[in-house]
Design a protein around this motif. Structure first.
Motif, PDB file in Angstrom:
ATOM      1  N   ASP A  56     -65.679  17.821 -67.360  1.00  0.00           N
ATOM      2  CA  ASP A  56     -65.670  17.182 -66.034  1.00  0.00           C
ATOM      3  C   ASP A  56     -64.248  16.958 -65.529  1.00  0.00           C
ATOM      4  O   ASP A  56     -63.961  17.133 -64.356  1.00  0.00           O
ATOM      5  CB  ASP A  56     -66.407  15.847 -66.064  1.00  0.00           C
ATOM      6  CG  ASP A  56     -67.912  16.003 -66.145  1.00  0.00           C
ATOM      7  OD1 ASP A  56     -68.424  17.100 -65.806  1.00  0.00           O
ATOM      8  OD2 ASP A  56     -68.583  15.031 -66.542  1.00  0.00           O
ATOM      9  N   LYS A  57     -63.360  16.573 -66.431  1.00  0.00           N
ATOM     10  CA  LYS A  57     -61.965  16.282 -66.047  1.00  0.00           C
ATOM     11  C   LYS A  57     -61.248  17.528 -65.509  1.00  0.00           C
ATOM     12  O   LYS A  57     -60.398  17.421 -64.635  1.00  0.00           O
ATOM     13  CB  LYS A  57     -61.211  15.724 -67.268  1.00  0.00           C
ATOM     14  CG  LYS A  57     -59.777  15.390 -67.030  1.00  0.00           C
ATOM     15  CD  LYS A  57     -59.625  14.064 -66.360  1.00  0.00           C
ATOM     16  CE  LYS A  57     -58.155  13.716 -66.269  1.00  0.00           C
ATOM     17  NZ  LYS A  57     -57.919  12.452 -65.645  1.00  0.00           N
ATOM     18  N   VAL A  58     -61.591  18.708 -66.022  1.00  0.00           N
ATOM     19  CA  VAL A  58     -60.906  19.928 -65.581  1.00  0.00           C
ATOM     20  C   VAL A  58     -61.681  20.692 -64.512  1.00  0.00           C
ATOM     21  O   VAL A  58     -61.208  21.710 -64.016  1.00  0.00           O
ATOM     22  CB  VAL A  58     -60.567  20.860 -66.768  1.00  0.00           C
ATOM     23  CG1 VAL A  58     -59.617  20.164 -67.739  1.00  0.00           C
ATOM     24  CG2 VAL A  58     -61.805  21.360 -67.472  1.00  0.00           C
ATOM     25  N   SER A  59     -62.847  20.185 -64.150  1.00  0.00           N
ATOM     26  CA  SER A  59     -63.627  20.830 -63.098  1.00  0.00           C
ATOM     27  C   SER A  59     -62.912  20.671 -61.756  1.00  0.00           C
ATOM     28  O   SER A  59     -62.506  19.567 -61.386  1.00  0.00           O
ATOM     29  CB  SER A  59     -65.021  20.192 -63.022  1.00  0.00           C
ATOM     30  OG  SER A  59     -65.755  20.760 -61.978  1.00  0.00           O
ATOM     31  N   GLY A  60     -62.708  21.760 -61.065  1.00  0.00           N
ATOM     32  CA  GLY A  60     -62.095  21.717 -59.736  1.00  0.00           C
ATOM     33  C   GLY A  60     -60.584  21.607 -59.716  1.00  0.00           C
ATOM     34  O   GLY A  60     -60.010  21.269 -58.674  1.00  0.00           O
ATOM     35  N   ILE A  61     -59.902  21.896 -60.818  1.00  0.00           N
ATOM     36  CA  ILE A  61     -58.440  21.742 -60.821  1.00  0.00           C
ATOM     37  C   ILE A  61     -57.695  23.030 -60.494  1.00  0.00           C
ATOM     38  O   ILE A  61     -56.487  23.013 -60.297  1.00  0.00           O
ATOM     39  CB  ILE A  61     -57.903  21.176 -62.160  1.00  0.00           C
ATOM     40  CG1 ILE A  61     -58.115  22.159 -63.325  1.00  0.00           C
ATOM     41  CG2 ILE A  61     -58.503  19.821 -62.450  1.00  0.00           C
ATOM     42  CD1 ILE A  61     -57.401  21.764 -64.601  1.00  0.00           C
ATOM     43  N   LEU A  62     -58.406  24.159 -60.436  1.00  0.00           N
ATOM     44  CA  LEU A  62     -57.713  25.438 -60.230  1.00  0.00           C
ATOM     45  C   LEU A  62     -56.936  25.488 -58.922  1.00  0.00           C
ATOM     46  O   LEU A  62     -55.859  26.067 -58.859  1.00  0.00           O
ATOM     47  CB  LEU A  62     -58.701  26.602 -60.291  1.00  0.00           C
ATOM     48  CG  LEU A  62     -59.295  26.891 -61.662  1.00  0.00           C
ATOM     49  CD1 LEU A  62     -60.232  28.091 -61.568  1.00  0.00           C
ATOM     50  CD2 LEU A  62     -58.226  27.130 -62.692  1.00  0.00           C
TER      51      LEU A  62
END
Length: 118
Positions: A56-62
């Motif tokens: 969840d923490k790295v979701s959407g960070i790209l």
């Protein structure tokens, strides 16, 4: 297995993609626990600069610029007993492995740690 990841040196594109890939593969495929070491090597000199990373923490960070872990140009070997402090804190954090992402100085610290048996 408990794996730490840090980003050191200057900001550059792709750091968040590397962090995301490590977390997705580490957790999703291998079941590892991933710890984000904040502010590069400084985070291993001050072990309160650590946070667990989740899918969840790295979701959407790209699409975000920079690095969610922040960065610094800290070289622990340029500080008195800095290398020893990093090793002690890696043990306190119970890290089995560390992924260092960065340029020449960041990877130079990693290489020096490897040479002394870390």
């Amino acid at each position: 297995m408990r794996v730490g990841i840090l980003t050191g040196g200057g900001d550059c594109p792709g750091l968040n993609a590397v962090i995301r890939a490590v977390v997705k593969k580490g957790i999703g495929v291998y079941g590892y626990e991933i710890l984000g070491i904040l502010e590069g090597w400084r985070g291993l000199l001050e072990p309160d600069l650590v946070e667990p990373l989740s899918l969840d923490k790295v979701s959407g960070i790209l699409h975000r610029g920079g690095t969610i872990l922040k960065t610094s140009r800290t070289n622990p070997f340029k500080q008195e007993k800095g290398g020893e402090v990093v090793i002690q804190n890696m043990k306190k954090l119970d890290l089995d492995a560390l992924i260092a992402v960065g340029g020449e100085d960041t990877l130079g610290v990693a290489a020096k740690l490897f040479q002394i048996g870390v």
